[in-house]
Enzyme design. Sequence first.
Site, mmCIF file in Angstrom:
data_model
loop_
_atom_site.group_PDB
_atom_site.id
_atom_site.type_symbol
_atom_site.label_atom_id
_atom_site.label_comp_id
_atom_site.label_asym_id
_atom_site.label_seq_id
_atom_site.Cartn_x
_atom_site.Cartn_y
_atom_site.Cartn_z
ATOM 1 N N GLU A 1 46.233 44.448 0.901
ATOM 2 C CA GLU A 1 46.911 44.446 -0.404
ATOM 3 C C GLU A 1 46.807 45.843 -1.002
ATOM 4 O O GLU A 1 45.716 46.301 -1.306
ATOM 5 C CB GLU A 1 46.238 43.410 -1.322
ATOM 6 N N ARG B 1 47.935 50.873 -8.588
ATOM 7 C CA ARG B 1 47.078 51.541 -9.565
ATOM 8 C C ARG B 1 47.042 53.043 -9.346
ATOM 9 O O ARG B 1 46.232 53.738 -9.952
ATOM 10 C CB ARG B 1 45.651 50.979 -9.492
ATOM 11 N N THR C 1 48.279 43.944 -8.122
ATOM 12 C CA THR C 1 48.385 44.407 -9.503
ATOM 13 C C THR C 1 49.854 44.420 -9.958
ATOM 14 O O THR C 1 50.285 45.306 -10.695
ATOM 15 C CB THR C 1 47.722 45.793 -9.706
ATOM 16 N N LYS D 1 45.613 33.195 -7.024
ATOM 17 C CA LYS D 1 44.450 34.103 -6.939
ATOM 18 C C LYS D 1 43.487 33.708 -8.053
ATOM 19 O O LYS D 1 43.903 33.541 -9.199
ATOM 20 C CB LYS D 1 44.946 35.539 -7.115
HETATM 21 C C1 3PG Z 1 41.296 43.042 -7.779
HETATM 22 O O1 3PG Z 1 42.033 43.968 -7.917
HETATM 23 O O2 3PG Z 1 41.658 41.973 -7.297
HETATM 24 C C2 3PG Z 1 39.871 43.216 -8.208
HETATM 25 O O3 3PG Z 1 39.740 44.337 -9.014
HETATM 26 C C3 3PG Z 1 38.969 43.344 -7.054
HETATM 27 O O4 3PG Z 1 37.693 43.146 -7.499
HETATM 28 P P1 3PG Z 1 36.481 43.796 -6.730
HETATM 29 O O5 3PG Z 1 36.619 45.285 -6.885
HETATM 30 O O6 3PG Z 1 35.240 43.251 -7.408
HETATM 31 O O7 3PG Z 1 36.549 43.385 -5.291
#
Ligand code: 3PG
Length: 226
Positions: A53, A57, A81, A141
Amino acid sequence: MSSLPPLLSSEPSSTLSSVIKGPALLPIIQADTPHEAVAIAKALADGGVGSVEVVLRTRQALAAITAIRTALPDLLVGAGTVLSATDANACKAAGAQFLVSPASTAKLLEAMLASGLPFVPGVATPSEIAMAQEYGLREVKFFPAHLSGGIEMLKALSGVFQQMKFCPTGGIGQHNLAEFLALPNVFVAGGSWLTPASMVQTQQWSQITALAAAATAIARQIKTAA
Ligand code: 3PG
């Protein structure tokens, strides 16, 4: 009493679980350049990962999706995102094969449905799960997983939402991966623990491959046994 009109004319296309490749892992790729994204993706693939994924960002996230699709055609590449219809359309145009959002709003769900791509919207509460169900979705999710109740919350939700499958993300790591994946209502686990920023910055690709291989071993053991 007249029945309510359907929310949408379009139906959800295929589910994420039906297209996911490799072990039940969805590592996050956050890259500053397409070149860096391909290096991260290759390191993950070398460790057995089949699906990634790319999160929206960084300025180069869309170009990163296209670059990974081109360089590593066997990998399933999604976009994360995703927060608007504009995002969803841009990701599809860039070659994303699925969409992930940290949130659920009616506008967002409709935009992702309209994309025709498999997708999982983010949920953290029963009401958000119920809304996803109303849109015909069966996979979401669970975010941020650890802060939203983690394993115990997913167990509690399983009784009420018996059809719903979850991709927990947020606070998952090698220490708790097995416990999350062992839950029958979890179909894949996501997160950034396989791609630490410190390793990306110092180009420690073999270290990322080692992290991916360790997670792949756990995922294969648990989900094959299930
Ligand atoms: C995401 O983008 O799904 C989360 O920020 C991931 O969280 P993590 O950095 O704790 O794995």
